[in-house]
Design an enzyme around this catalytic site. Structure first.
Site, PDB file in Angstrom:
ATOM      1  N   ASN A 102       0.375  -1.076  -0.340  1.00 25.09           N
ATOM      2  CA  ASN A 102       0.261   0.216   0.003  1.00 25.09           C
ATOM      3  C   ASN A 102       1.079   1.155  -0.239  1.00 25.09           C
ATOM      4  OD1 ASN A 102      -1.799   2.165   0.525  1.00 25.09           O
ATOM      5  ND2 ASN A 102      -2.874   0.766   2.470  1.00 25.09           N
ATOM      6  N   ARG A 146      -2.894  -1.919  -3.762  1.00 21.29           N
ATOM      7  CA  ARG A 146      -3.832  -0.857  -2.680  1.00 21.29           C
ATOM      8  C   ARG A 146      -3.716  -0.098  -4.283  1.00 21.29           C
ATOM      9  NH1 ARG A 146      -5.301   2.531   2.243  1.00 21.29           N
ATOM     10  NH2 ARG A 146      -7.501   2.759   0.801  1.00 21.29           N
ATOM     11  N   HIS A 199     -11.614   3.478   0.651  1.00 22.07           N
ATOM     12  CA  HIS A 199     -11.811   2.832   1.573  1.00 22.07           C
ATOM     13  C   HIS A 199     -12.800   2.116   0.515  1.00 22.07           C
ATOM     14  CE1 HIS A 199     -11.892   6.265   4.760  1.00 22.07           C
ATOM     15  NE2 HIS A 199     -10.255   6.051   4.102  1.00 22.07           N
ATOM     16  N   ASN A 231      -8.440   8.193  10.399  1.00 23.33           N
ATOM     17  CA  ASN A 231      -8.470   9.623  10.373  1.00 23.33           C
ATOM     18  C   ASN A 231      -9.092   9.665   9.074  1.00 23.33           C
ATOM     19  OD1 ASN A 231      -6.804  11.635  10.452  1.00 23.33           O
ATOM     20  ND2 ASN A 231      -5.135  11.250   9.313  1.00 23.33           N
ATOM     21  N   ARG A 283      -9.979  16.592   6.864  1.00 19.82           N
ATOM     22  CA  ARG A 283     -10.598  17.187   5.558  1.00 19.82           C
ATOM     23  C   ARG A 283     -12.110  16.898   6.243  1.00 19.82           C
ATOM     24  NH1 ARG A 283      -9.694  11.115   3.468  1.00 19.82           N
ATOM     25  NH2 ARG A 283      -7.688  12.079   2.278  1.00 19.82           N
ATOM     26  N   PHE A 327      -8.115  11.873  17.999  1.00 19.22           N
ATOM     27  CA  PHE A 327      -9.286  11.998  18.294  1.00 19.22           C
ATOM     28  C   PHE A 327      -9.038  12.241  20.391  1.00 19.22           C
ATOM     29  CE2 PHE A 327     -13.859  11.800  16.050  1.00 19.22           C
ATOM     30  CZ  PHE A 327     -13.120  11.738  15.124  1.00 19.22           C
ATOM     31  N   GLY A 351     -13.603   3.466  14.810  1.00 20.83           N
ATOM     32  CA  GLY A 351     -14.943   3.070  15.181  1.00 20.83           C
ATOM     33  C   GLY A 351     -14.881   1.300  15.810  1.00 20.83           C
ATOM     34  N   ASN A 406     -11.753   1.849  18.307  1.00 21.82           N
ATOM     35  CA  ASN A 406     -11.579   2.242  19.723  1.00 21.82           C
ATOM     36  C   ASN A 406     -12.395   2.920  20.557  1.00 21.82           C
ATOM     37  OD1 ASN A 406      -8.965   0.303  19.653  1.00 21.82           O
ATOM     38  ND2 ASN A 406      -9.051   1.756  17.757  1.00 21.82           N
ATOM     39  N   GLU A 414      -7.597  -4.526   5.359  1.00 20.75           N
ATOM     40  CA  GLU A 414      -8.150  -4.114   4.250  1.00 20.75           C
ATOM     41  C   GLU A 414      -6.669  -5.204   3.412  1.00 20.75           C
ATOM     42  OE1 GLU A 414      -7.806   0.090   5.185  1.00 20.75           O
ATOM     43  OE2 GLU A 414      -8.236   0.516   3.392  1.00 20.75           O
TER      44      GLU A 414
HETATM   45  P1  AMP Z   1      -6.889   5.072  10.868  1.00 19.67           P
HETATM   46  O1  AMP Z   1      -6.812   6.213  10.081  1.00 19.67           O
HETATM   47  O2  AMP Z   1      -7.974   4.003  11.362  1.00 19.67           O
HETATM   48  O3  AMP Z   1      -5.788   4.460  11.035  1.00 19.67           O
HETATM   49  O4  AMP Z   1      -7.319   5.968  12.652  1.00 19.67           O
HETATM   50  C1  AMP Z   1      -6.448   6.489  13.063  1.00 19.67           C
HETATM   51  C2  AMP Z   1      -6.842   7.231  14.284  1.00 19.67           C
HETATM   52  O5  AMP Z   1      -7.744   6.653  15.182  1.00 19.67           O
HETATM   53  C3  AMP Z   1      -6.155   8.447  14.933  1.00 19.67           C
HETATM   54  O6  AMP Z   1      -6.139   9.846  14.273  1.00 19.67           O
HETATM   55  C4  AMP Z   1      -6.820   8.562  15.961  1.00 19.67           C
HETATM   56  O7  AMP Z   1      -7.781   9.735  15.648  1.00 19.67           O
HETATM   57  C5  AMP Z   1      -8.711   7.777  15.712  1.00 19.67           C
HETATM   58  N1  AMP Z   1      -8.060   6.492  17.578  1.00 19.67           N
HETATM   59  C6  AMP Z   1      -6.722   5.582  17.622  1.00 19.67           C
HETATM   60  N2  AMP Z   1      -6.564   5.060  18.319  1.00 19.67           N
HETATM   61  C7  AMP Z   1      -7.849   4.877  19.117  1.00 19.67           C
HETATM   62  C8  AMP Z   1      -8.560   5.223  20.619  1.00 19.67           C
HETATM   63  N3  AMP Z   1      -7.924   4.496  21.546  1.00 19.67           N
HETATM   64  N4  AMP Z   1      -9.316   6.088  20.820  1.00 19.67           N
HETATM   65  C9  AMP Z   1      -9.631   7.548  20.539  1.00 19.67           C
HETATM   66  N5  AMP Z   1      -9.083   7.057  19.106  1.00 19.67           N
HETATM   67  C10 AMP Z   1      -8.195   6.535  18.336  1.00 19.67           C
END
Ligand code: AMP
Length: 397
Positions: free
Chosen positions: A7, A91, A180, A211, A241, A285, A334, A336, A385
């Site tokens: 990827n 990807r 996605h 993100n 975004r 977050f 979603g 975590n 993925e």
């Molecule tokens: P992804 O793009 O799927 O890797 O998601 C990354 C984003 O998930 C990070 O920028 C955080 O905002 C959020 N994230 C990851 N771990 C946690 C957690 N334990 N609690 C809340 N948000 C989380």
């Protein structure tokens, strides 16, 4: 059969080597800062720990060479020779309207990926570099392109087309594509199985909240609608975004601030969303929630707006499908973030959604978080993925 999944981003390269006999991950890693001083590769191998390599990676070809070397490394490697790799799954962001199904890479496929550079300016050039680097490093090994737009290409025209003059679709293929796609396709199908829904008629809403964030409606795993558009900017509020916005805002900011359209679109992609609304606290977050807990009003509004937007989309997608059987959360937020899931679901009482807060507090596995009496099942399914790309690749080779 061992399949390498690649990827490529503009300055990064993620990889996983998957043994398809048991779908186990033998090794995975990330090359960062490709083409930028300070490149490094972090490699993790099953049962062998982690190795960091800090060496020049001035382009993706050199990065792939480092990946090949570490995969056969006597101490940290997991294969004796790269000839053990049967195929490589890539990807690939965009193939316009030309391809949606995964395909074995040929010169014609590479031309389409190149022709779509304007539709995916950050990703398509990097995706092509990754493919060409693998061709050079492993001559004769098939490369498979798995398109991120594949799932969204299944949307009916009424969902896919913008209400703009048709000539722009005819001349430039301007339509909604959705992204996605590999995640939405994988998670929606896993949800049908996990929730015991009808494989052909089960109505599922997937909330991919990372993100980047997007949401999809599907019946029997086939896309009915999805929130990202011509580019990933449309739809939900994301880390950086804006998601949906009145396009006139772009002109307004250009006029007031003396900026170009390109500069404002860059702001909407990289400085907006949770980061922008919180007054610049963070796109993560966890940071914004910490500020919210400390009483920061902007952080509080950003989080509430994010939740509200997801809830609005769930309502509209329920209408689009004339009902919903399961709502599923996936990706970083979603999977975590228990409070975010809980607060999104607090909007869904009208659907008869009842969340089991104890189940909602657990994470790391496929998890039903609704109560048995809930009229709609709500669950968390970790996205994968890479495995989905490996399965597509195996099916083709
Ligand atoms: P992804 O793009 O799927 O890797 O998601 C990354 C984003 O998930 C990070 O920028 C955080 O905002 C959020 N994230 C990851 N771990 C946690 C957690 N334990 N609690 C809340 N948000 C989380």
């Amino acid at each position: 059969m061992k399949i390498l999944v690649i990827n490529c981003g503009s300055s990064s390269l993620k990889y996983q080597l998957i043994d398809m006999t048991n779908e186990g991950v033998l090794a995975k890693g990330l090359c960062e800062r490709i083409g930028i001083p300070g490149s490094k590769l972090v490699h993790k191998a099953e049962g062998k720990g982690e190795k960091t390599i800090e060496e020049d990676m001035s382009n993706h070809t050199i990065a792939i060479e480092h990946v090949m070397n570490v995969l056969v490394d006597p101490e940290f490697g997991v294969i004796k020779d790269t000839s053990e790799i049967s195929a490589v799954g890539h990807r690939v962001l965009h193939a316009g309207t030309i391809y949606s199904d995964s395909i074995i890479v040929t010169e014609d496929v590479k031309k389409v990926v190149r022709d779509c550079f304007d539709l995916g300016p950050l990703h398509n050039p990097a995706n092509l570099m990754g493919i060409e680097a693998c061709e050079a490093a492993m001559p004769g090994v098939p490369n498979v392109a798995v398109f991120d737009t594949a799932f969204g290409m299944g949307m009916p025209e009424k969902a896919a087309l913008y209400a703009i003059p048709t000539e722009y679709f005819e001349k430039y293929s301007i339509r909604r594509y959705g992204f996605h796609g590999t995640s939405h396709s994988y998670v929606s199908k896993e949800t049908l199985k996990f929730c015991g829904l009808d494989e052909k008629n089960g109505k599922v809403i997937v909330c991919h909240l990372g993100n980047g964030a997007s949401i999809s409606a599907s019946i029997g795993g086939k896309c009915v609608d999805t929130s990202m558009g011509l580019t990933p900017l449309e739809g939900l509020i994301m880390g950086t975004r804006s998601g949906d916005i009145d396009p006139a805002v772009v002109q307004f900011i250009c006029d007031k601030e003396g900026k170009t359209v390109t500069e404002v679109i860059d702001i909407l992609n990289k400085k907006s969303g949770i980061l922008g609304m919180s007054g610049g606290i963070s796109s993560d977050f966890r940071d914004v929630q910490k500020a919210q807990a400390e009483g920061n009003h902007l952080a509080d509004t950003a989080i509430k707006a994010y939740i509200y937007r997801v809830a609005k989309y769930i309502g509209s997608y329920t209408a689009a499908m004339n009902g919903v059987d399961a709502i599923v959360f996936t990706a970083g937020v979603g999977e975590n973030d228990k409070p975010i899931r809980s607060e999104i679901c607090s909007y869904l009482g009208y659907l008869g959604v009842a969340i089991d807060e104890e189940a909602n507090s657990k994470r790391g596995f496929d998890n039903m978080i609704s109560k048995p009496e809930s009229k709609v099942k709500v669950c968390v399914i970790p996205t994968n993925e890479e495995l989905a790309i490996a399965r597509e690749t195996k099916a083709l080779v």
